[in-house]
Design a protein around this motif. Structure first.
Motif, mmCIF file in Angstrom:
data_model
loop_
_atom_site.group_PDB
_atom_site.id
_atom_site.type_symbol
_atom_site.label_atom_id
_atom_site.label_comp_id
_atom_site.label_asym_id
_atom_site.label_seq_id
_atom_site.Cartn_x
_atom_site.Cartn_y
_atom_site.Cartn_z
ATOM 1 N N SER A 1 0.832 -1.201 0.000
ATOM 2 C CA SER A 1 0.000 0.000 0.000
ATOM 3 C C SER A 1 0.868 1.252 0.000
ATOM 4 O O SER A 1 1.998 1.246 0.497
ATOM 5 C CB SER A 1 -0.915 0.007 1.223
ATOM 6 N N LYS A 2 0.342 2.344 -0.559
ATOM 7 C CA LYS A 2 1.115 3.583 -0.658
ATOM 8 C C LYS A 2 1.563 4.120 0.701
ATOM 9 O O LYS A 2 2.709 4.563 0.841
ATOM 10 C CB LYS A 2 0.311 4.644 -1.413
ATOM 11 N N PRO A 3 0.708 4.113 1.727
ATOM 12 C CA PRO A 3 1.175 4.605 3.033
ATOM 13 C C PRO A 3 2.337 3.788 3.587
ATOM 14 O O PRO A 3 3.299 4.351 4.116
ATOM 15 C CB PRO A 3 -0.069 4.486 3.925
ATOM 16 N N VAL A 4 2.271 2.473 3.461
ATOM 17 C CA VAL A 4 3.344 1.619 3.980
ATOM 18 C C VAL A 4 4.613 1.802 3.151
ATOM 19 O O VAL A 4 5.714 1.926 3.702
ATOM 20 C CB VAL A 4 2.906 0.138 3.998
ATOM 21 N N ALA A 5 4.472 1.822 1.831
ATOM 22 C CA ALA A 5 5.647 2.009 0.975
ATOM 23 C C ALA A 5 6.287 3.371 1.236
ATOM 24 O O ALA A 5 7.515 3.487 1.332
ATOM 25 C CB ALA A 5 5.252 1.883 -0.495
ATOM 26 N N GLY A 6 5.450 4.416 1.357
ATOM 27 C CA GLY A 6 5.971 5.750 1.606
ATOM 28 C C GLY A 6 6.625 5.892 2.959
ATOM 29 O O GLY A 6 7.439 6.804 3.177
ATOM 30 N N PHE A 7 6.304 5.000 3.881
ATOM 31 C CA PHE A 7 6.917 5.011 5.214
ATOM 32 C C PHE A 7 8.185 4.167 5.249
ATOM 33 O O PHE A 7 9.235 4.602 5.731
ATOM 34 C CB PHE A 7 5.901 4.479 6.222
ATOM 35 N N VAL A 8 8.114 2.935 4.706
ATOM 36 C CA VAL A 8 9.200 1.966 4.846
ATOM 37 C C VAL A 8 10.376 2.280 3.918
ATOM 38 O O VAL A 8 11.532 2.253 4.346
ATOM 39 C CB VAL A 8 8.684 0.531 4.585
ATOM 40 N N VAL A 9 10.105 2.587 2.670
ATOM 41 C CA VAL A 9 11.183 2.727 1.686
ATOM 42 C C VAL A 9 12.155 3.864 2.014
ATOM 43 O O VAL A 9 13.372 3.653 2.052
ATOM 44 C CB VAL A 9 10.603 2.876 0.261
#
Length: 410
Positions: free
Chosen positions: A271-279
């Motif tokens: 998901s975009k929120p998780v990707a935007g946080f983790v990456v």
């Protein structure tokens, strides 16, 4: 937009330094060679002086930033990234211990890295540059200050350490990195003139090949675990991350590859929120590929020089290296520069060993960076599944601002 000349890239300049150093070592007269050896002695002395300050200036704010922004998901992501980094180091250690006896069997105990001070060729003069404090003192002080900053109100000390980090980064970018090719030139010139270059080149060529193969194995393991946890095909997940891997090969920068890594992670269903946080966070704190290279190269040096290798001591080195990688400056070769202090204090590496570590690391820096960012995608898949199970996507999105505190200034 003006295209940078090829010689502006650090990798190209380091490779030129190696080639020219070997070539010039075949015909340089001794008086001229001693000029470069004098420079190497001065550069090495300055490096020894700056390393404890580099550790203090980078590790302290890194620990403080993690503590200040320590939301639940930030802590979990950092824990997974650290575990992955340590696993990478342990895997490299086990493979090296199993393969080096026969891979480097004919070159053990020949001591091809004899101290330049003990060779016939030396510099004209040397200057004592005593560090302000030792490496272990710097590490302990960094932990104490970093943790302490998170426990007290106010941000005066935090801002002071951030300023120190910026100063150290400028020294690395404007002094150390530009002069590294000259230092490497002098080192390989000296090795050639002392008759040690053949053993060194043949040894490290084998280790470079092993490192490239082992980074692929590491990615397969990372995505095997991520795929099993998320119940996805690990090969498909890994295939979708190829654009990030290829981009990192070209940029040699985890930060510069973030946009492509984000798209690749989203292509894997993150998901975009998780990707935007983790990456973005893992681009700063997850350096499994870099750790693997450092372990392989350091063990090769210890093997061919006959240095004792104690299992518990080296495990402590890997654990400490994982922490140091969190503070690695975001410049080409930054990881090895951050690791110099630990190599010296815990493994007893001298000037020539450190020079070879830097040269060989930078020579395949882009492959380590590519492994780092591709591994970030595996962590993103795990975190997306973990967050999805708990239904905390909104909470992760809210923690993105906290994560930016960790990424900022790197």
């Amino acid at each position: 937009m003006t295209k940078k000349p090829l010689t502006s890239h650090l990798l190209v300049r380091v490779l030129l330094g190696i080639v020219l150093g070997i070539a010039c070592g075949l015909f340089f007269p001794e008086p001229l060679a001693r000029v470069f050896l004098t420079f190497n002695g001065l550069f090495s002395g300055f490096l020894g002086f700056i390393v404890p300050l580099l550790i203090l200036g980078l590790v302290t704010p890194a620990i403080a930033d993690l503590g200040r922004g320590a939301g639940k998901w930030l802590g979990i992501t950092a824990g997974i990234a650290y575990a992955s980094t340590v696993f990478s180091g342990v895997l490299a250690y086990l493979v090296a211990r199993g393969t080096y006896p026969w891979l480097l069997g004919g070159q053990q105990d020949v001591n091809p890295l004899a101290n330049p001070e003990e060779s016939a060729l030396t510099g004209y003069f040397a200057l004592e540059m005593e560090p302000v404090f030792g490496v272990m003192t710097a590490l302990l002080l960094s932990f104490c200050l970093g943790v302490g900053i998170t426990l007290i109100p106010g941000d005066t000390l935090h801002r002071t350490m951030d300023d120190l980090r910026r100063i150290i980064m400028r020294i690395v970018e404007l002094v150390i990195i530009p002069l590294l090719p000259v230092y490497i030139f002098g080192m390989f010139m000296s090795l050639t003139m002392n008759g040690q270059i053949v053993t060194v080149i043949s040894t490290f060529f084998k280790i470079v090949v092993l490192a490239l193969v082992l980074t692929i194995v590491l990615l397969l393991v990372q995505y095997g675990i991520a795929g099993a946890y998320a119940r996805r095909n690990p090969l498909v997940l890994l295939k979708n991350m190829l654009p990030a891997y290829v981009t990192a090969l070209g940029t040699s920068s985890s930060a510069a590859t973030i946009p492509v890594t984000l798209k690749s992670a989203e292509a894997n269903g993150v998901s975009k929120p998780v990707a935007g946080f983790v990456v973005p966070l893992c681009a700063t704190i997850h350096l499994a590929g870099s750790t693997m290279k450092i372990v392989l190269f350091s063990l090769a040096i210890m093997t061919i020089t006959g240095m004792p290798i104690d299992n518990l001591t080296y495990l402590g080195f890997i654990l400490m290296l994982g922490v140091t990688m969190v503070a690695a400056p975001g410049v080409p070769g930054g990881a090895i520069m951050a690791a110099v202090g630990v190599l010296q204090s815990m493994l007893g590496f001298d000037e020539t060993a450190i020079g070879l570590m830097i040269a060989t690391y930078i020579a395949i820096d882009s492959f380590g960076t590519a492994t780092n960012v591709t591994g970030d995608g595996a962590i993103a898949v795990v975190m997306d599944k973990l967050v999805g199970r708990r239904g905390d996507v909104a909470e992760v999105a809210a923690e993105q601002d906290d994560a930016q505190v960790v990424v900022s200034g790197r």
